[in-house]
Design a protein around this motif. Structure first.
Motif, short mmCIF file in Angstrom:
data_model
loop_
_atom_site.label_atom_id
_atom_site.label_comp_id
_atom_site.label_asym_id
_atom_site.label_seq_id
_atom_site.Cartn_x
_atom_site.Cartn_y
_atom_site.Cartn_z
N LEU A 42 -64.24 153.38 -17.96
CA LEU A 42 -63.44 152.18 -17.80
C LEU A 42 -63.06 151.43 -19.05
O LEU A 42 -63.97 150.97 -19.53
CB LEU A 42 -63.77 151.19 -16.79
N ASN A 43 -61.64 151.08 -19.49
CA ASN A 43 -61.46 150.61 -20.68
C ASN A 43 -60.90 149.40 -20.65
O ASN A 43 -60.31 148.95 -21.38
CB ASN A 43 -60.71 151.60 -21.70
N VAL A 44 -60.60 148.89 -19.19
CA VAL A 44 -60.17 147.54 -18.91
C VAL A 44 -61.21 146.74 -18.28
O VAL A 44 -62.08 147.44 -17.50
CB VAL A 44 -58.88 147.68 -18.18
N PRO A 45 -60.89 145.45 -18.20
CA PRO A 45 -62.05 144.76 -17.21
C PRO A 45 -62.00 145.28 -15.59
O PRO A 45 -60.91 145.68 -15.38
CB PRO A 45 -61.57 143.23 -17.06
N LEU A 46 -63.03 145.16 -15.14
CA LEU A 46 -62.96 145.64 -13.72
C LEU A 46 -62.06 145.12 -12.86
O LEU A 46 -61.48 145.73 -11.71
CB LEU A 46 -64.58 145.63 -13.23
N ASN A 47 -62.10 143.74 -12.78
CA ASN A 47 -60.98 143.09 -11.84
C ASN A 47 -59.61 143.36 -12.09
O ASN A 47 -58.62 143.32 -11.27
CB ASN A 47 -61.17 141.58 -12.28
N LYS A 48 -58.96 143.71 -13.18
CA LYS A 48 -57.83 144.62 -13.57
C LYS A 48 -57.73 145.93 -12.78
O LYS A 48 -56.61 145.94 -12.17
CB LYS A 48 -57.54 144.69 -15.14
N LEU A 49 -58.64 146.68 -12.76
CA LEU A 49 -58.65 148.04 -11.96
C LEU A 49 -58.57 147.62 -10.55
O LEU A 49 -57.62 148.23 -9.87
CB LEU A 49 -59.97 148.88 -12.06
N GLU A 50 -59.03 146.65 -10.09
CA GLU A 50 -59.32 146.41 -8.68
C GLU A 50 -57.89 145.69 -8.38
O GLU A 50 -57.25 145.90 -7.15
CB GLU A 50 -60.42 145.27 -8.31
N GLY A 51 -57.53 144.82 -9.29
CA GLY A 51 -56.19 144.28 -8.86
C GLY A 51 -54.92 145.36 -8.85
O GLY A 51 -54.07 145.20 -7.95
N PHE A 52 -55.17 146.36 -9.72
CA PHE A 52 -54.11 147.50 -9.73
C PHE A 52 -54.08 148.04 -8.54
O PHE A 52 -53.05 148.57 -7.93
CB PHE A 52 -54.29 148.08 -11.08
N LEU A 53 -55.11 148.34 -8.07
CA LEU A 53 -55.06 149.12 -6.86
C LEU A 53 -55.15 148.43 -5.57
O LEU A 53 -55.01 149.03 -4.61
CB LEU A 53 -56.51 150.07 -6.80
N ASN A 54 -55.11 147.20 -5.64
CA ASN A 54 -55.17 146.24 -4.53
C ASN A 54 -56.19 146.68 -3.46
O ASN A 54 -55.99 146.99 -2.30
CB ASN A 54 -53.60 146.33 -3.82
N LEU A 55 -57.44 146.61 -3.93
CA LEU A 55 -58.60 147.06 -2.86
C LEU A 55 -58.80 145.94 -2.02
O LEU A 55 -58.68 144.78 -2.36
CB LEU A 55 -59.65 147.29 -3.98
N TYR A 73 -61.71 145.38 -0.83
CA TYR A 73 -63.07 144.62 -1.37
C TYR A 73 -63.43 145.19 -2.79
O TYR A 73 -62.93 146.20 -3.03
CB TYR A 73 -64.26 144.69 -0.55
N GLY A 74 -63.99 144.63 -3.66
CA GLY A 74 -64.61 145.14 -5.03
C GLY A 74 -64.95 146.13 -5.05
O GLY A 74 -66.13 146.81 -4.07
N HIS A 131 -70.49 146.96 1.70
CA HIS A 131 -70.10 146.32 3.12
C HIS A 131 -70.63 147.16 4.07
O HIS A 131 -70.87 148.19 3.98
CB HIS A 131 -68.82 146.45 3.09
N SER A 132 -71.10 146.33 5.26
CA SER A 132 -71.62 147.14 6.49
C SER A 132 -70.61 147.33 7.28
O SER A 132 -69.79 146.56 7.73
CB SER A 132 -72.82 146.11 7.16
N ILE A 133 -70.77 148.67 7.90
CA ILE A 133 -69.89 149.04 9.10
C ILE A 133 -70.94 149.33 10.24
O ILE A 133 -71.73 150.07 10.04
CB ILE A 133 -69.19 150.56 8.58
N THR A 134 -70.59 148.99 11.40
CA THR A 134 -71.06 149.51 12.64
C THR A 134 -70.30 150.28 13.38
O THR A 134 -69.20 149.94 13.70
CB THR A 134 -71.71 148.26 13.31
N VAL A 135 -70.85 151.49 13.64
CA VAL A 135 -70.19 152.26 14.85
C VAL A 135 -71.15 152.55 15.84
O VAL A 135 -72.15 152.72 15.82
CB VAL A 135 -69.83 153.69 14.22
N GLU A 136 -70.41 152.62 17.23
CA GLU A 136 -71.37 152.94 18.31
C GLU A 136 -70.45 153.60 19.20
O GLU A 136 -69.35 153.80 19.44
CB GLU A 136 -71.25 151.70 19.28
N LYS A 137 -71.26 154.76 19.80
CA LYS A 137 -70.67 155.92 20.41
C LYS A 137 -71.50 156.24 21.55
O LYS A 137 -72.57 156.26 21.57
CB LYS A 137 -70.51 157.11 19.45
N GLU A 192 -62.08 154.82 -2.86
CA GLU A 192 -61.99 153.75 -2.04
C GLU A 192 -62.26 154.09 -0.66
O GLU A 192 -61.95 155.01 -0.12
CB GLU A 192 -60.61 153.36 -2.29
N TYR A 193 -63.18 153.28 -0.03
CA TYR A 193 -63.64 153.47 1.45
C TYR A 193 -62.60 153.49 2.08
O TYR A 193 -61.59 152.35 2.25
CB TYR A 193 -64.70 152.75 1.88
#
Length: 127
Positions: free
Chosen positions: A38-51, A53-54, A59-65, A115-116
Protein backbone atom coordinates in the motif's frame (compact mmCIF):
# COMPACT_ATOMS: atom_id res chain seq x y z
CA UNK A 1 -15.44 -13.45 -4.05
CA UNK A 2 -13.51 -15.44 -1.51
CA UNK A 3 -14.80 -17.62 1.30
CA UNK A 4 -13.81 -18.64 4.79
CA UNK A 5 -13.87 -22.25 5.97
CA UNK A 6 -17.14 -23.94 6.93
CA UNK A 7 -17.59 -23.97 10.73
CA UNK A 8 -20.27 -25.54 12.90
CA UNK A 9 -23.01 -23.53 14.58
CA UNK A 10 -24.84 -26.53 15.99
CA UNK A 11 -24.67 -30.28 15.46
CA UNK A 12 -26.76 -33.21 16.62
CA UNK A 13 -26.98 -36.95 16.07
CA UNK A 14 -30.22 -38.60 14.91
CA UNK A 15 -31.02 -42.26 14.53
CA UNK A 16 -33.30 -41.35 11.63
CA UNK A 17 -36.55 -41.29 13.64
CA UNK A 18 -36.16 -38.01 15.52
CA UNK A 19 -38.67 -35.21 15.04
CA UNK A 20 -36.82 -32.78 17.31
CA UNK A 21 -35.08 -29.52 16.47
CA UNK A 22 -32.01 -27.99 18.05
CA UNK A 23 -31.03 -24.34 17.98
CA UNK A 24 -27.52 -22.98 18.10
CA UNK A 25 -25.93 -19.57 18.10
CA UNK A 26 -22.41 -18.55 17.09
CA UNK A 27 -20.67 -15.21 17.39
CA UNK A 28 -17.64 -14.67 15.20
CA UNK A 29 -15.35 -11.81 14.28
CA UNK A 30 -14.78 -10.47 10.80
CA UNK A 31 -12.51 -7.79 9.44
CA UNK A 32 -11.64 -6.22 6.12
CA UNK A 33 -8.05 -6.89 5.08
CA UNK A 34 -5.69 -6.08 2.23
CA UNK A 35 -2.66 -7.73 0.72
CA UNK A 36 0.09 -6.21 -1.34
CA UNK A 37 2.08 -3.01 -0.97
CA UNK A 38 0.00 0.00 0.00
CA UNK A 39 1.58 3.26 -1.19
CA UNK A 40 -1.14 5.62 0.04
CA UNK A 41 -2.46 6.28 3.55
CA UNK A 42 -4.87 3.57 4.71
CA UNK A 43 -7.74 6.06 5.17
CA UNK A 44 -7.42 7.04 1.47
CA UNK A 45 -7.89 3.41 0.43
CA UNK A 46 -10.87 3.01 2.78
CA UNK A 47 -12.45 6.21 1.48
CA UNK A 48 -11.90 5.24 -2.15
CA UNK A 49 -13.70 1.92 -1.60
CA UNK A 50 -16.40 3.44 0.64
CA UNK A 51 -16.02 0.60 3.16
CA UNK A 52 -18.68 0.10 5.83
CA UNK A 53 -15.92 -0.23 8.42
CA UNK A 54 -12.18 0.17 8.41
CA UNK A 55 -9.50 -2.25 7.35
CA UNK A 56 -8.12 -4.25 10.27
CA UNK A 57 -11.05 -3.41 12.59
CA UNK A 58 -12.78 -6.46 14.11
CA UNK A 59 -16.56 -6.61 14.10
CA UNK A 60 -18.72 -9.25 15.76
CA UNK A 61 -21.48 -11.03 13.88
CA UNK A 62 -23.97 -13.37 15.56
CA UNK A 63 -25.89 -16.00 13.64
CA UNK A 64 -28.58 -18.20 15.16
CA UNK A 65 -29.99 -21.21 13.32
CA UNK A 66 -32.32 -24.09 14.05
CA UNK A 67 -31.62 -27.60 12.81
CA UNK A 68 -34.69 -29.75 12.28
CA UNK A 69 -33.91 -33.46 12.50
CA UNK A 70 -37.31 -34.50 11.13
CA UNK A 71 -36.92 -36.62 8.01
CA UNK A 72 -33.13 -36.70 8.22
CA UNK A 73 -31.20 -39.91 7.67
CA UNK A 74 -29.31 -41.44 10.58
CA UNK A 75 -26.07 -39.62 11.33
CA UNK A 76 -24.61 -36.48 12.83
CA UNK A 77 -25.99 -33.37 11.17
CA UNK A 78 -24.70 -29.83 11.47
CA UNK A 79 -25.68 -26.33 10.52
CA UNK A 80 -22.54 -24.61 9.34
CA UNK A 81 -21.58 -21.08 8.33
CA UNK A 82 -18.80 -19.46 6.36
CA UNK A 83 -17.96 -15.83 5.76
CA UNK A 84 -18.02 -14.26 2.30
CA UNK A 85 -15.59 -11.57 1.19
CA UNK A 86 -15.63 -9.42 -1.92
CA UNK A 87 -12.09 -9.33 -3.33
CA UNK A 88 -11.33 -6.00 -5.04
CA UNK A 89 -8.06 -5.17 -6.82
CA UNK A 90 -7.01 -1.53 -6.46
CA UNK A 91 -4.31 -0.26 -8.80
CA UNK A 92 -2.13 2.56 -7.49
CA UNK A 93 -0.30 4.85 -9.91
CA UNK A 94 2.31 7.31 -8.77
CA UNK A 95 2.07 10.92 -10.05
CA UNK A 96 3.82 14.16 -9.25
CA UNK A 97 2.19 17.54 -9.63
CA UNK A 98 4.43 20.50 -10.31
CA UNK A 99 3.14 23.93 -11.20
CA UNK A 100 -0.24 22.51 -12.18
CA UNK A 101 1.20 19.82 -14.46
CA UNK A 102 0.62 16.11 -13.83
CA UNK A 103 3.69 13.92 -14.29
CA UNK A 104 3.16 10.15 -14.28
CA UNK A 105 6.20 8.26 -13.00
CA UNK A 106 5.18 4.88 -14.39
CA UNK A 107 5.35 3.34 -10.91
CA UNK A 108 2.34 1.13 -10.29
CA UNK A 109 1.30 -1.30 -7.56
CA UNK A 110 -1.86 -3.28 -6.89
CA UNK A 111 -3.38 -4.11 -3.52
CA UNK A 112 -6.20 -6.61 -3.09
CA UNK A 113 -8.88 -5.74 -0.55
CA UNK A 114 -11.02 -8.48 1.02
CA UNK A 115 -14.20 -6.78 2.25
CA UNK A 116 -16.60 -8.78 4.43
CA UNK A 117 -20.00 -8.83 2.73
CA UNK A 118 -22.08 -11.60 4.33
CA UNK A 119 -22.16 -15.15 5.58
CA UNK A 120 -23.68 -18.33 4.15
CA UNK A 121 -25.19 -21.30 5.98
CA UNK A 122 -25.81 -24.91 5.03
CA UNK A 123 -27.10 -28.13 6.57
CA UNK A 124 -24.48 -30.84 6.26
CA UNK A 125 -24.17 -34.47 7.36
CA UNK A 126 -20.86 -35.02 9.11
CA UNK A 127 -21.10 -38.83 9.26
Amino acid sequence: QSYGDWKNIVQEYTDGTSTESVTGSKTFSVENTYSGTLNVPLNKLEGFLNLDYGIGVNHSITVEKTLSLKGRAAGTWAVQYRVVYNKTPVKQKQHYYMQGVDYATGNEATVYVDEYTSYETRVYIIN
